[in-house]
Each structure stands twice: as C-alpha cells, then as structure tokens.
Design a protein around this motif. Sequence first.
Motif, short mmCIF file in Angstrom:
data_model
loop_
_atom_site.label_atom_id
_atom_site.label_comp_id
_atom_site.label_asym_id
_atom_site.label_seq_id
_atom_site.Cartn_x
_atom_site.Cartn_y
_atom_site.Cartn_z
N UNK A 134 0.81 -1.21 0.00
CA UNK A 134 0.00 0.00 0.00
C UNK A 134 0.85 1.26 0.00
N UNK A 135 1.95 1.24 0.76
CA UNK A 135 2.84 2.40 0.77
C UNK A 135 3.48 2.62 -0.60
N UNK A 136 3.94 1.53 -1.22
CA UNK A 136 4.57 1.64 -2.55
C UNK A 136 3.53 2.04 -3.60
N UNK A 137 2.32 1.46 -3.51
CA UNK A 137 1.27 1.78 -4.48
C UNK A 137 0.88 3.25 -4.42
N UNK A 138 0.85 3.81 -3.22
CA UNK A 138 0.53 5.24 -3.09
C UNK A 138 1.61 6.09 -3.74
N UNK A 139 2.87 5.74 -3.51
CA UNK A 139 3.96 6.48 -4.13
C UNK A 139 3.89 6.39 -5.66
N UNK A 140 3.50 5.23 -6.16
CA UNK A 140 3.45 5.04 -7.61
C UNK A 140 2.23 5.72 -8.22
N UNK A 141 1.08 5.60 -7.57
CA UNK A 141 -0.17 6.12 -8.13
C UNK A 141 -0.31 7.62 -7.92
N UNK A 142 0.13 8.10 -6.77
CA UNK A 142 -0.05 9.52 -6.42
C UNK A 142 1.29 10.25 -6.39
N UNK A 143 2.17 9.91 -7.32
CA UNK A 143 3.52 10.48 -7.31
C UNK A 143 3.51 11.99 -7.54
N UNK A 144 2.50 12.51 -8.22
CA UNK A 144 2.46 13.95 -8.47
C UNK A 144 2.32 14.75 -7.18
N UNK A 145 1.74 14.15 -6.15
CA UNK A 145 1.64 14.82 -4.85
C UNK A 145 2.76 14.40 -3.91
N UNK A 146 3.18 13.12 -3.98
CA UNK A 146 4.15 12.61 -3.02
C UNK A 146 5.56 13.10 -3.31
#
Length: 416
Positions: A121-133
Amino acid sequence: MNDSPGWASPGSSPSDSERPGTDGSAQQPAPPAQPAQPAGDPKWSAEQPPPGQWSNPGTTPAAPQPQPTAGWGQQPGTPQAGQYGPQYGYPGAPGQWGQPPAAKPGVIPLRPLGLGEILDGAVATMRTHWRAVLPITLVVATVVQVISVIAQKFMLDDLAISASPDAGPEEFIDAIGSTIGATAVVQFIQFLGTIVVTAMLTMVFSRAVLGQHSSVSDAWRESRPQLLRLIGLTLLMALGAVLLGAVLILPGLLTETAALAVLGGVVWLPLLLWLGIKFTLASPALMLEKSTVFKAFARSSKLVKGTWWRIFGITLLTIIIAGFISAVIVMPFQFLGIFAFSGGLDALANGSAADMNNWGALIAPAIGLIIAQTIVMPFQSGVTVLLYVDQRIRREGLDLELARAAGLENYGTTGG
C-alpha cells in the motif's frame, strides 16, 4: 476524513434470482417430459447446480468444480450431495462459507491488513499519487541538503584551521563552537523538514486509502492547522527521551561510578525503544483525528496495546528496507565525491580536511541523499499511516467509516 459520495461498489451483489435460498430454477424453461425412471436411478441430480451452470435437458449434469476466489477469511464447507470438495463464494451458497472479497476503493482493501499489504500500500501510493508525493519530499530534501552543504563547508574550514600546527587555543575553541553550531542548524532544518513531510504525506495517504487524489496544495491546506501541534509532539518525544536518559545515566556520572552509568544506559535503551513503538502512531492520530498532543499519545498507546511486537517487527523491517535503499543510492555518489574531488583513498585515510573541503566533495553525496530521501521518506511515512489505519480497522471497525467516506453505500450490511 471527508466524505466524498459518488463511488460505486467495486463488485455487484448477486441478483435476487441468483441469491441462495431463492428459487432460481423458476427463471429457467421447464425441461421436456421424461419417461419414468426406475427408483434409485434419477435422471437429474438430487441437487441442481448453482445459477449459470445448468446442464442441457436430457443429459446428466457434470459435478460442479471448486471455484476458489480471493475472498478473505474463507473456510471450506462440508461437501454435500452432488458436490465434490470444498466450494468458495458468497456467504450462504450451497456448501460455501466465508466472507466475500473486501472492497478496495483505494490502495488497500478495507479489512485487517497483512505485512505485505501494508508495504504494498505504501509503494502503491507512491506510484499512483507520485504527483503529490514526490514534489513534497523532493523540495524538502533539497532545502535540507543545500543548508547542510553550506554549513558543512564552513565547518570544515574551521576544522582545517584548528588542525594547523600554528593554531592556538582560541582557534581550537572557535572551531568546536562553529562545529556544534553548524550541526545544530543542520539538525534543526532536518527536524522541521521531517515534520512538514510527515504532516503533508499523512494527508496524501489518508486520501489514497479512499481512492482520492491529492495535490500538494490540498495536502498543505489540510495539514497546516496541525503543524504546530505536530512540532510540539515531536519535541516532547525528544525531550522525554533526553530526560529519561538523564535520570538513568546521570547518577552514575555524577558519582563517578562507571558500573552505575553503564547499568543506566542498558536500562535506558530498551525502555526508549519500548516507548518509541508505544507512541509510534501518535503522529497520524494527531493529524487525522485533529486531536491534541496528549490525546494523540493516549490514542497511540491504546491502538498499540497488545500488538507491540507486531508493530515493532513491521517498523524494524521498514527501517531495514529504507536503510538498504538509501545505502544503494548514496554510496555511488559518495565514491564519486571521494575519487573525483577529494584525492581518492589516500586523502580519506589521512583524514585531510583540506582535501575534503571543496564543493564537489560535498555536493556529490548531497545529491545522493536528496534522491534517497525523496524515495525513503514517503515509504516510511506511508507504512506508519497504514499501520494506524490497520489498527483502527482491527479495534474500532474503521473499515465501515472508510467505506462510507469512499461512497460505498450499505457497506457491511449487505455483504459489502
């Protein structure tokens, strides 16, 4: 977390004609009349196959095959007439047990999480929401490293002067003072940067759980009201660690009893570790529940209670992974600074400050640290936030609230 209605359920429930307990055969055409069969040799199976698996009239239906699904917590049922082996599916189906697959509006399924799901979940958030992260961590890491490089440049200048054979006591004292000052400045900037990153990324990950996208401005707007409290919480934890060490170690130092000082240190370290894990969820509790500092400490203690070793193991594994990633990224830049700008291994072995005191030797590893922190900081923050969400799902049924916030109507009342 704000409600955002309009999300549809990931999967539809079976229709009334397909639900167990209803007469699904009423929707099928009546089979043609068959001649009478001897007793004990029925033409049709005693139990009809589930909807969607009807056989052609006049033929013996094949035994239904097991249909495993990805449902959570499923258990095999007892084989019944006309069935061979356990079946899986929605609750109540003939010979079928277990829960349906949990809804997953965002980066995690809405149910208690395993270790792999938290890390994923942590990696998926970085990959999917990279424009914010990535912009958040990249900007903060860059600012911190620029200030650190400047501070180290002047710190190494003073050390070079103090290492000169002509330097007197005053130069030596000035060098020590400037070193302490530069270190304090770097640590303070690092501290503020970590606070800002933690606050903003907490908001990004909380939205990612619901399947909602965030922008940098959204994360800043939502996290800004709690920043001062988060700074106070972090300072209070650091102050508590220092005071605890002083209480345990200082008596041995004041009485010049080495054994007592060592014993105090031996007690201080595991106690510090225990308290650190006990309050590891205080930061997301403070940000997401909009609570006070002391309420956040109490919430973390309550959520961690009874699962200390599990959270410790996940946190330790996260630190190991983050450290390995950082080392892999930073080491090539450090070697570049040593061999390209600092005179190679000879200067490193001699400890020559003059050879290390140039912009190239300082900037090269700083670039590696910027890249590493841009990747590592959101990963560690994401694991902490998802641990908080997981503990609340296990203890407080937060999955129902998250489902409503994600727009999943009647979640938890009709089988999800």
